[in-house]
Write an enzyme that holds these catalytic residues in place. Structure first.
Site, PDB file in Angstrom:
ATOM      1  N   ALA A  10      -7.474  10.272  -4.923  1.00  0.00           N
ATOM      2  CA  ALA A  10      -8.014   8.913  -4.803  1.00  0.00           C
ATOM      3  C   ALA A  10      -8.540   8.591  -3.412  1.00  0.00           C
ATOM      4  CB  ALA A  10      -6.945   7.906  -5.207  1.00  0.00           C
ATOM      5  N   CYS A  42      -1.962   7.490 -12.606  1.00  0.00           N
ATOM      6  CA  CYS A  42      -1.242   6.420 -13.293  1.00  0.00           C
ATOM      7  C   CYS A  42      -1.330   6.539 -14.818  1.00  0.00           C
ATOM      8  CB  CYS A  42      -1.765   5.054 -12.841  1.00  0.00           C
ATOM      9  SG  CYS A  42      -1.472   4.721 -11.091  1.00  0.00           S
ATOM     10  N   ASN A 303      -7.299   4.031  -3.226  1.00  0.00           N
ATOM     11  CA  ASN A 303      -8.755   4.003  -3.371  1.00  0.00           C
ATOM     12  C   ASN A 303      -9.400   3.103  -2.328  1.00  0.00           C
ATOM     13  OD1 ASN A 303      -9.897   5.503  -5.899  1.00  0.00           O
ATOM     14  ND2 ASN A 303      -7.973   4.616  -6.584  1.00  0.00           N
TER      15      ASN A 303
END
Length: 450
Positions: A10, A42, A303
């Site tokens: 990420a 996730c 992110n």
């Protein structure tokens, strides 16, 4: 300009995309210890129960896409073992060939993520003992989860522990969750966690609290799990004992670290060592409510920090404003949401606080299908600034947590919550949103005391 990025998920690849966008002459090398780039960690629990059909569905971009379409020198199975800030090089091993490598950089990003904590219990290496952090981890669990596996034990009652307890239960396994604390879901206060406990009981998930696992026993595969109080029969064990930042390779660099060894940065994602940046689960995160660095590793933050690091590395100045700790997870029929500080956290920080707790309906209570929402707000008792919110219910939790997270970001008070212009129609809400009802109840309490 040569950019080297340690980590291909990420934070790392969010940074890489910004660098190639803003520096057309950039040479970008990414070094990933594993073999898979840029995937949705996730989503892993939902591949275990088949809700997501394949782990391939979690991959946003393949290594080949980064190499062939985007011009990034994306290297897999490259483990970084050291950094030399004086010579501006990173060194490590190609895990496939066994050869050592050394790469120079002009600017370096550490986005090495985090790894599961593996306790040093006897029997930890037995077949049938798992952790969950990567796609290969998920695939090993899926492969192990045959019809012969009937009794599953989850160790740890945090995010992954609860999600995996649900996942195993929905495929028909008998599930036991062992947690060393007095209640699961430690991100919540004890009075809110009671709803999680009731849901576990309703769904047939056995909760074992206040017990510490001491060993796992069996011949070649797991058969028993031992605690400081009891011995339990089990066919599979999932350990969810938390995660730790992957930062061991920065020893000797002079890079400042903090909680759990996570890397400290400024608001531009720069470390204290020139031309070295850090982002994601290996770093600390500035908490806007606590007004100090914290360690709350979440995908949204990784992110965001990666994007901001990439922009700054490429000369596009952008500041990371921080987090409020907004999170949500699904546990069987419940959604569990939290943002900001719990009552327990406010107490630990010696902040003058008060709380209000209500039960309301997620939509107009007269409209068919309305469901209860349990809401707890924490706010300062001196200036009434909102400190945090916890929301648990079957529906409508995400909306309220996001509104509260926005309120925290803007340093709003409980009085401001009442003034918010929120959408209303009976199928979607009551004329007063539940968080506004909670705020009004807090205000009535203030009036009564005065």
């Amino acid at each position: 300009m040569k950019y080297v990025i340690i980590g291909g998920d990420a934070a790392g690849m969010s940074a890489a995309m910004q660098i190639i966008k803003h520096d057309r002459e950039a040479k970008v090398v990414t070094l990933e210890k594993g073999g898979i780039y840029s995937y949705g960690q996730c989503g892993l629990p939902y591949t275990i129960n088949g809700l997501i059909p394949s782990t391939d569905d979690l991959i946003a971009r393949s290594v080949d896409t980064f190499r062939n379409k985007l011009g990034i020198d994306a290297r897999a199975y490259h483990e970084v073992q050291s950094i030399d800030p004086k010579t501006k090089t990173v060194a490590g091993q190609d895990l496939q060939s066994g050869k050592m490598f050394s790469i120079s950089y002009d600017k370096l990003l550490i986005a090495s993520g985090a790894s599961p904590v593996i306790p040093d219990w006897k029997g930890i290496g037995l077949n049938g003992v798992h952790t969950l952090k990567t796609i290969p981890d998920a695939e090993r669990i899926i492969q192990n989860l045959s019809e012969d596996i009937q009794h599953v034990t989850v160790v740890g009652g945090g995010y992954i522990g609860l999600e995996m307890a649900e996942s195993f239960r929905t495929v028909g396994k008998n599930v036991r969750l062992i947690h060393r604390g007095t209640y699961v879901g430690k991100m919540f206060d004890a009075d809110m966690a009671q709803y999680i406990h009731k849901e576990a009981e309703k769904q047939g998930i056995e909760l074992i609290l206040n017990e510490h696992v001491t060993a796992i026993e069996g011949d070649r595969s797991v058969e028993l799990i031992r605690t400081d109080q009891n011995l339990y029969s089990t066919d599979l064990v999932l350990i969810s004992a938390g995660i730790k930042p992957n930062t061991s390779f920065i020893q000797g660099t002079g890079i400042t670290t903090g909680i759990r060894g996570a890397i400290q940065t400024n608001r531009y994602m720069e470390t204290n060592v020139r031309d070295i940046y850090a982002a994601g689960d290996c770093t600390l995160h500035y908490h806007m409510v606590k007004e100090q660095d914290d360690y709350i590793p979440l995908g949204t933050t990784a992110n965001k920090q990666g994007r901001i690091a990439g922009l700054n590395m490429a000369g596009q100045q952008r500041m990371f404003k921080g987090i409020t700790g907004s999170s949500i997870l699904k546990f069987m029929d419940l959604s569990l949401g939290k943002t900001g500080l719990s009552e327990w956290e406010a107490k630990q920080l010696n902040i003058p606080y008060d709380v209000v707790k209500i039960e309301a309906k997620d939509i107009a209570d007269y409209y068919p299908g309305s469901r209860p929402l349990h809401i707890k707000l924490t706010y300062r008792s001196d200036n009434f600034r909102l400190l945090g919110g916890q929301v648990i219910g079957e529906k409508g939790v995400d909306k309220r947590v996001d509104v509260l997270g926005t309120a925290l970001f803007n340093e709003m008070t409980i009085f401001d919550l009442e003034d918010l212009d929120l959408s209303y129609a009976p199928p979607f809400n009551g004329s007063w949103d539940p968080i506004q009802r909670a705020a009004r109840q807090a205000m009535r309490g203030l009036t009564d005391r005065n």
